[in-house]
Design a protein around this motif. Structure first.
Motif, PDB file in Angstrom:
ATOM      1  N   ILE A 446       0.837  -1.215   0.000  1.00  0.00           N
ATOM      2  CA  ILE A 446       0.000   0.000   0.000  1.00  0.00           C
ATOM      3  C   ILE A 446       0.869   1.261   0.000  1.00  0.00           C
ATOM      4  N   LEU A 447       1.922   1.256   0.794  1.00  0.00           N
ATOM      5  CA  LEU A 447       2.813   2.421   0.859  1.00  0.00           C
ATOM      6  C   LEU A 447       3.539   2.640  -0.467  1.00  0.00           C
ATOM      7  N   GLU A 448       3.873   1.554  -1.147  1.00  0.00           N
ATOM      8  CA  GLU A 448       4.512   1.693  -2.466  1.00  0.00           C
ATOM      9  C   GLU A 448       3.538   2.320  -3.467  1.00  0.00           C
ATOM     10  N   ALA A 460      -4.059  13.774  -4.370  1.00  0.00           N
ATOM     11  CA  ALA A 460      -5.410  13.434  -3.902  1.00  0.00           C
ATOM     12  C   ALA A 460      -5.493  11.944  -3.565  1.00  0.00           C
ATOM     13  N   THR A 461      -4.933  11.099  -4.421  1.00  0.00           N
ATOM     14  CA  THR A 461      -4.940   9.649  -4.159  1.00  0.00           C
ATOM     15  C   THR A 461      -4.064   9.314  -2.956  1.00  0.00           C
ATOM     16  N   ARG A 466      -3.889   7.691   2.855  1.00  0.00           N
ATOM     17  CA  ARG A 466      -3.529   8.017   4.240  1.00  0.00           C
ATOM     18  C   ARG A 466      -4.766   8.137   5.123  1.00  0.00           C
ATOM     19  N   ASP A 467      -5.800   8.817   4.619  1.00  0.00           N
ATOM     20  CA  ASP A 467      -7.006   9.048   5.418  1.00  0.00           C
ATOM     21  C   ASP A 467      -7.794   7.767   5.650  1.00  0.00           C
ATOM     22  N   GLU A 468      -7.874   6.903   4.636  1.00  0.00           N
ATOM     23  CA  GLU A 468      -8.595   5.637   4.803  1.00  0.00           C
ATOM     24  C   GLU A 468      -7.892   4.731   5.821  1.00  0.00           C
ATOM     25  N   LEU A 469      -6.565   4.736   5.804  1.00  0.00           N
ATOM     26  CA  LEU A 469      -5.809   3.943   6.784  1.00  0.00           C
ATOM     27  C   LEU A 469      -6.010   4.494   8.187  1.00  0.00           C
ATOM     28  N   ALA A 470      -6.139   5.829   8.279  1.00  0.00           N
ATOM     29  CA  ALA A 470      -6.341   6.454   9.593  1.00  0.00           C
ATOM     30  C   ALA A 470      -7.653   6.001  10.217  1.00  0.00           C
ATOM     31  N   ILE A 474      -4.487   3.225  11.662  1.00  0.00           N
ATOM     32  CA  ILE A 474      -3.141   3.048  11.128  1.00  0.00           C
ATOM     33  C   ILE A 474      -2.604   4.423  10.759  1.00  0.00           C
ATOM     34  N   GLN A 475      -1.482   4.779  11.350  1.00  0.00           N
ATOM     35  CA  GLN A 475      -0.901   6.108  11.163  1.00  0.00           C
ATOM     36  C   GLN A 475       0.253   6.039  10.166  1.00  0.00           C
TER      37      GLN A 475
END
Length: 488
Positions: A446-448, A460-461, A466-470, A474-475
């Motif tokens: 996901i980070l890649e 935007a993506t 980041r926001d969906e993981l939050a 998950i930070q």
């Protein structure tokens, strides 16, 4: 904690309150493998049985010296006093040095025991490393008149010994029966009686493993090694001697005879024997060629297996039966063990999600007391497991809102459940490790993807990821070395 532990003593044929010779110290000797092939399910049972004994004695506060030997010489084919050494035979067939065979299979045995989560013994002596001690023991037996020399070999005189002691008191056999039922075998003409056993064997020219002695260039008898090593590391009398039921006669019977002949007294206070594992009612073992190795269980690579089974499934399967009862193998039983163990793990993790109440309807401390009662009753692991299943059911009921527990009881349950499930039964949840590795792999992926979006200036993506993981706690932190993630 008051000691209430009772152990079934094979010698007295009853459960006895355990009283060590020198409390708080306990000496325990267990017969280990003859390392000429891969360990199978029959090897797993004593490994796990005496691991439970070791764990529980230490839990009770005892300082335990656990000695488990490795047989690397002297164990002849068919457990007889004539023929080829099992390890030498393997070495000849594979064109290796005998100690190459020993090293290879000892390493594999250790790996299997580690996979089964058995604690390593305090000392693990080998027969070939204690030749001097064995020769000295033979000298004592010979001096006391319970052995005789025949063409460079030394044999234990069972008939003479039986006049002063009782050969057969461990197994319940009588020498008259041995006289009637023991037949003459080829190569044993040098014995006075067919049931006499070798203390030292003169090596023939083809025998690879041999050492100098006062009588001949030769090698020790199989029964001798445990007597010598047990006395060296635990003293002439020690607390517990364990092993499989198949070792009760003649191996352990002969150990008692050798000790009495050398010292005038029994070597052990509590004899413990785990029973056999069977397949279709027949003993599992190398001699019957019906065994499945532990590596085959773990890989699933055997015609009798429909899938791979984890080491913890094998451990739980073995613990579901009392160590003194027979245990019949089937794939259905393994599947049931796998499912049952998962239920216990899931219930333990569910404790984190319970909502505490002002009162408790679950009597946690009574369940704990019952678990200790079962362990004190000759290490009755199947009863412990049954009580843990009752606890798991109560935890599920609390989660469903049908039972209640206070925060104090939830915390208490975590401690005692963990003690029995992980510390005493020795189970590990490998699924948790597998899940952790999978989560880490998915997060890196996901980070890649997020980094690729940033490289394209598609912020935007990147922000959406980041926001969906939050939302899942998950930070994400962007650093000069790249993005890092962690649970909030």
């Amino acid at each position: 904690m008051e000691n209430k532990l009772k152990i079934y003593n094979t010698l007295s044929r009853k459960k006895e309150l355990f009283k060590p010779i020198n409390p708080p110290h306990v000496g325990m000797y267990v017969c280990g493998p003859t390392v000429y092939g891969d360990a199978h399910l029959g090897h797993a049972r004593p490994g796990i049985t005496f691991d439970i004994v070791f764990r529980y004695l230490r839990h009770l506060g005892y300082k335990v010296r656990y000695v488990r030997n490795i047989t690397d010489v002297g164990h002849l084919v068919a457990d007889a006093d004539a023929g080829e050494d099992k390890i030498q035979q393997k070495a000849r067939l594979e064109q290796l040095e005998p100690m190459e065979v020993v090293k290879y299979y000892t390493d594999r045995y250790h790996k299997n025991m580690e996979q089964l989560n058995t604690l390593p013994p305090s000392i693990e002596p080998t027969a070939s490393g204690h030749i001097i001690e064995q020769i000295e023991l033979v000298k004592k037996i010979l001096e006391n008149g319970y052995a005789y020399e025949s063409d460079g070999s030394l044999y234990f005189d069972v008939e003479k010994y039986n006049k002063d002691y009782h050969y057969g008191k461990l197994s319940g056999r009588r020498i008259e029966e041995l006289m009637q039922n023991t037949r003459e075998l080829a190569g044993q003409e040098e014995k006075r009686n067919p049931f006499d056993f070798a203390l030292w064997k003169k090596a023939d020219p083809t025998h690879i493993m041999h050492w100098p002695s006062p009588w001949s260039e030769g090698y020790p008898g199989w029964h001798l090694e445990c007597s010598a090593m047990g006395a060296k590391y635990l003293g002439e009398t020690f607390d517990i001697h364990g092993g499989g039921m198949d070792l009760l006669f003649p191996h352990h019977e002969s150990e008692i005879a050798q000790a009495n002949a050398a010292t005038g007294h029994d070597p052990v206070r509590y004899w413990m024997h785990n029973n056999m594992i069977t397949i279709n009612g027949q003993k599992m073992g190398k001699s019957l060629n019906n065994f499945i190795t532990l590596n085959e269980f773990f890989s699933g690579d055997h015609p009798a297996l429909d899938q791979a089974y984890s080491p913890m499934t094998i451990r739980f399967f073995i613990l579901q039966a009392h160590y003194r009862s027979t245990l019949d193998f089937s794939t259905d039983a393994l599947k049931a063990a796998e499912k049952g163990m998962r239920k216990l793990f899931d219930a333990f993790y569910l404790l984190e999600e319970l909502k505490p109440s002002a009162t408790s309807s679950v009597d946690v401390k009574t369940i704990e007391e019952k678990c200790y009662e079962a362990m004190n009753d000759d290490f009755n692991t199947p009863v412990v497991i049954a009580h843990l299943f009752d606890l798991a059911h109560s935890i599920n009921q609390v989660y469903a809102g049908k039972e209640t527990m206070t925060q104090e009881d939830i915390d208490y349950t975590k401690r005692f459940f963990s003690t029995f499930l992980f510390d005493l039964l020795g189970l590990k949840d490998n699924k948790e490790k597998d899940d952790s590795a999978l989560i880490d792999y998915l997060m890196q992926t996901i980070l890649e993807i997020r980094q690729e979006a940033k490289n394209r200036k598609d912020y935007a993506t990147a922000d959406r990821i980041r926001d969906e993981l939050a939302k899942m706690n998950i930070q994400i932190k962007d650093t000069k070395d790249g993005a890092k993630w962690s649970f909030k």
